[in-house]
Design an enzyme around this catalytic site. Structure first.
Site, mmCIF file in Angstrom:
data_model
loop_
_atom_site.group_PDB
_atom_site.id
_atom_site.type_symbol
_atom_site.label_atom_id
_atom_site.label_comp_id
_atom_site.label_asym_id
_atom_site.label_seq_id
_atom_site.Cartn_x
_atom_site.Cartn_y
_atom_site.Cartn_z
ATOM 1 C CB CYS A 632 39.859 41.981 39.966
ATOM 2 S SG CYS A 632 38.342 41.571 39.198
ATOM 3 C CG HIS A 681 44.467 35.812 36.357
ATOM 4 N ND1 HIS A 681 44.402 35.994 37.714
ATOM 5 C CD2 HIS A 681 43.667 36.744 35.812
ATOM 6 C CE1 HIS A 681 43.601 37.021 37.973
ATOM 7 N NE2 HIS A 681 43.143 37.487 36.834
HETATM 8 N N1 GLN Z 1 31.035 38.526 38.161
HETATM 9 C C1 GLN Z 1 32.104 38.748 37.226
HETATM 10 C C2 GLN Z 1 32.604 37.415 36.690
HETATM 11 O O1 GLN Z 1 32.550 36.467 37.416
HETATM 12 C C3 GLN Z 1 33.241 39.464 37.878
HETATM 13 C C4 GLN Z 1 34.360 39.715 36.920
HETATM 14 C C5 GLN Z 1 35.398 40.640 37.455
HETATM 15 O O2 GLN Z 1 35.577 40.768 38.629
HETATM 16 N N2 GLN Z 1 36.159 41.264 36.610
HETATM 17 O O3 GLN Z 1 33.066 37.321 35.561
HETATM 18 ZN ZN ZN Z 2 37.449 39.716 39.549
#
Ligand code: GLN
Ligand code: ZN
Length: 742
Positions: A632, A681
């Protein structure tokens, strides 16, 4: 003039409220459903309840200024007047929330993880132009508030060195500028703060310096020494406690020892207390009760440590290893937990009671040479030898072999478009989950809501022309909790909320026993989703490091051993998904970086076993099954080699907000890569041209045959309206580029 330090204390306390009262009050305020007075009154009663509770549990030293509307680092920026011009609004609270959350047309300040925790702080922006000025209203108000209850408190403030080390240089700073260059100016503001607090009659102030437990350059250490000598020499000031936590001070310990500060807090759960003799003459606040886990403290061991500290440093106060911000409020409320597990647990309230209890025991233990006194670093208990050797599975076939097999099997177009997994969690879905938990609807009714949601998500992706589809994760409340609920060895709580950032909280599961998978977890919904389309549907799993990082983990086994147990379960799940005809499987590892140790000397070992666990979890897959991973964060450069070593066929990574940074470093990446082109976001919908621009840029770093098109992260916090519009534009941009490359 200096009064002695209280016999017991905690370095900080949760502030979101036992029932997340602050979360609700903040969100009502942000949405205009409540006014400032409502928010302030909720905040005041939370603070008052906390102080009363801590005093009631027998704690002597009460902290204040540990409350925050959003984040304590942001509070410190405000305290120092370090508010970038562009955020200034009509009133102080609007300015504060503009920095935290953005305001119309204005992006918020960056947010990032607080050391190796899952708490996120707001990154202050400091430049040569920043004009510092003291705004001590908040700490003073909290001192007075507590006093009105008849309670004296110790204001807690992020210290000057940590504040500047965590800050980033403002956008127009010249090359070579570092926020720490402003230390002298900032220290002058702290000096004024200390004078104001002294004038208010405050006896002790706590300055938090966790940045000193990471590797620091000689220049940084020297700067810390100068800062604390300067503050120590002030004529009108309260006594100073410098709090370190999350590890050993190492080289910073003699530096602090050489300053006139009256007390130093040490983390004696993660740290060893090495070099503690140098603190003789000061008070050592011995952090023997862990603020990072949920286990009851081993009284004998803690007492042995306290005695050793007293023996070597002289004055000792009993404390927590760090703020209790990182644990839930009260385990007594968890009536659904197995009693034999519950009695092993301590949340914030129980930990405060432990601190008070240890303080009584320490006072009663007379004579400096009680047998058995020893620091954690000298522990006589040896850990069990690790047994992780057996899972060194052979890697998969080399990437070119896999890539060819996957091309044949999946027949994907150039620049395939996919998403990261989750789709919006609608009110209907959350409502159904709550109703299920409350027993208002049955399993069958809930599942039919999930099924309808999956049908909708698949139909939407087909309509938008995406290439690798997802089922949308509607059955998951959370990417870790869902697996914890289905694996042996975990328990989940009802009220165990821990603040993650701002008003956001998570309920980390408790990993208390051996982990095992008694039946497939994700296969049924994956199979259902795949039955609705001829396009490949990605199976969606959370990786072993992330499951462990976002849980409270047993402390009687080495962490890597626990991670490998989880990897076993993930490996079995991968096999079952393949067996069910799933051709693409994503194993998310967003927490890989979070667990990187703060000290460089320990980092390689960690990355080695973390990568090995991931590969063990995924390497059972056949060469034609495409393994994806997702991370992320954009500052992947720190651990790029490790990400590469995960050996996933496709890696998606956040990058919509910081292109240059990601694209500048992924050149050496030799497999599929999806740098995010949609910042999930933000509610903003990116235009086709914008996405096309981002992709064109990406094509300069990644060849077209290996470039994937995807958002930054999962879509679960967005609305369908935003997601549909954004993904349509993403697909359109990919189509344009594809046409050009054909
Ligand atoms: N597969 C998760 C989603 O799409 C990944 C979330 C994350 O990376 N925090 O929500
Ligand atoms: Zn993510």
């Amino acid at each position: 003039m200096t009064s002695s330090f209280p016999a017991s204390t905690v370095l900080g306390y949760p502030r979101i409220g036992p029932d997340r009262e602050l979360k609700r009050a903040l969100e009502a305020y942000w949405e205009g459903r409540a006014d400032r007075r409502d928010l302030e009154s909720t905040a005041r009663s939370l603070r008052e309840d906390t102080w009363r509770r801590l005093a009631g549990l027998g704690l002597d030293g009460l902290p204040s200024n540990t409350f925050s509307y959003y984040d304590q680092v942001l509070d410190t920026a405000v305290l120092l007047g370090a508010v970038p011009e562009r955020y200034r609004q009509a009133d102080d609270l609007a300015t504060y929330f503009a920095m935290a959350r953005g305001a119309d047309g204005l992006a918020p300040l960056r947010m990032t993880k607080w050391f190796d925790t899952n708490y996120h702080y707001i990154v202050p922006e400091i430049g040569p132009e920043t004009v510092f000025s003291l705004d001590a209203a908040k700490p003073l108000a909290e001192v007075r508030e507590a006093r009105a209850l008849g309670l004296e408190t110790r204001p807690v403030v992020v210290g000057p060195v940590t504040f500047l080390l965590l800050a980033q240089a403002s956008p127009d700073s010249p090359d070579g500028f570092a926020p720490l260059d402003r230390l002298d100016d900032v220290v002058e503001v702290y000096a004024r703060l200390l004078a104001d607090l002294a004038a208010e009659g405050v006896g002790w102030v706590q300055l938090d310096e966790p940045a000193l437990v990471a590797d620091r350059t000689p220049a940084e250490l020297a700067a810390a020494g100068t800062a604390y000598r300067r503050l120590g020499r002030l004529e009108h000031r309260p006594a100073l406690l410098v709090a370190s936590y999350f590890g050993d001070l190492g080289d910073a310990l003699p530096v602090l020892a050489g300053t006139p500060v009256e007390a130093v807090a040490l983390d004696l759960v993660r740290g060893t207390g090495h070099g503690i003799e140098a603190l003789a003459g000061k008070t050592v606040v011995a952090g023997v009760v862990s603020g990072r886990d949920v286990w009851r403290t081993d009284t004998d061991r803690a007492l042995a440590t306290l005695l050793a500290v007293r023996e070597r440093a002289g004055r000792v106060a009993v404390g927590t290893s760090c703020s209790l911000l990182h644990v839930p409020y009260d385990v007594e409320r968890e009536t659904g937990l197995d009693p034999s597990l519950r009695e092993r647990l301590a949340f914030a309230e129980q930990k405060v009671a432990e601190v008070a209890g240890l303080t009584r025991l320490l006072a009663a233990a007379s004579g400096p040479h009680l047998p058995g006194s020893h620091l954690p670093g000298e522990s006589v208990v040896q850990g069990r030898p690790p047994a992780y050797g057996r899972r060194t599975g052979q890697g998969r076939a080399p990437y070119p072999v896999r890539a060819a097999a996957q091309a044949e099997h999946l027949k994907l177009p150039l620049l395939p478009v996919t998403t990261i997994g989750s789709f919006p969690q609608t009110g209907a879905l959350r409502g159904a989950r709550a109703a299920l938990a409350a027993g208002e609807i049955g399993e069958a009714a809930y599942e039919s809501v999930v099924r309808t949601e999956i049908e909708r998500v698949i139909a939407l992706q087909e309509r938008l022309g995406l290439d690798v589809l997802v089922h949308g994760e509607p059955e998951r409340n959370d990417m870790v909790q869902y697996f914890a609920e289905h694996l042996d060895g975990f328990a989940v709580t009802r009220h165990g909320w821990v603040q993650s950032y701002g008003s956001r909280c998570t309920r980390p599961p408790i990993l208390h026993g051996d982990v095992g998978r008694s039946e497939p977890i994700t296969v049924r919904w994956a199979r259902f989703a795949q039955s609705l389309t001829s396009k490949p549907v990605k199976g969606m799993l959370t990786g072993p490091v992330t499951i462990v990082a976002w849980s409270f983990v047993r402390d009687d086994l080495p962490l890597r051993e626990v991670v490998l147990q989880v990897a076993d379960a993930v490996r079995e799940e991968v096999a079952d998904l393949e067996e069910a005809g799933i051709r693409v499987i994503q194993v998310d590892e967003p927490a890989l970086r979070e667990l990187v140790p703060l000290r460089r000397a320990e980092q390689d070992t960690y990355l080695e076993w973390a990568v090995a666990a991931y590969r063990w979890a995924t390497s059972g897959a056949s060469e034609r099954t495409q393994i994806h991973t997702h991370l992320c964060y954009s500052d992947a450069d720190q651990i790029l080699a490790a990400i590469d070593a995960l050996d996933a066929d496709v890696t998606s990574i956040e990058s919509a907000r910081s292109r240059g940074r990601v694209l500048g470093v992924v050149g050496g990446f030799s497999r599929g890569l999806g740098p995010g082109v949609y910042d999930i976001h933000s509610p903003r919908v990116p235009g086709v041209d914008e996405v096309e621009g981002l992709l064109t840029e990406a094509l300069r770093a990644v060849p077209a045959e290996r470039l994937w098109v995807n958002p930054d992260c999962g879509l679960k916090t967005r609305s369908y309206e935003q997601v549909e519009a954004a993904l349509a534009n993403v697909a359109e941009a990919a189509a344009r580029l594809r046409a050009r490359h054909a």
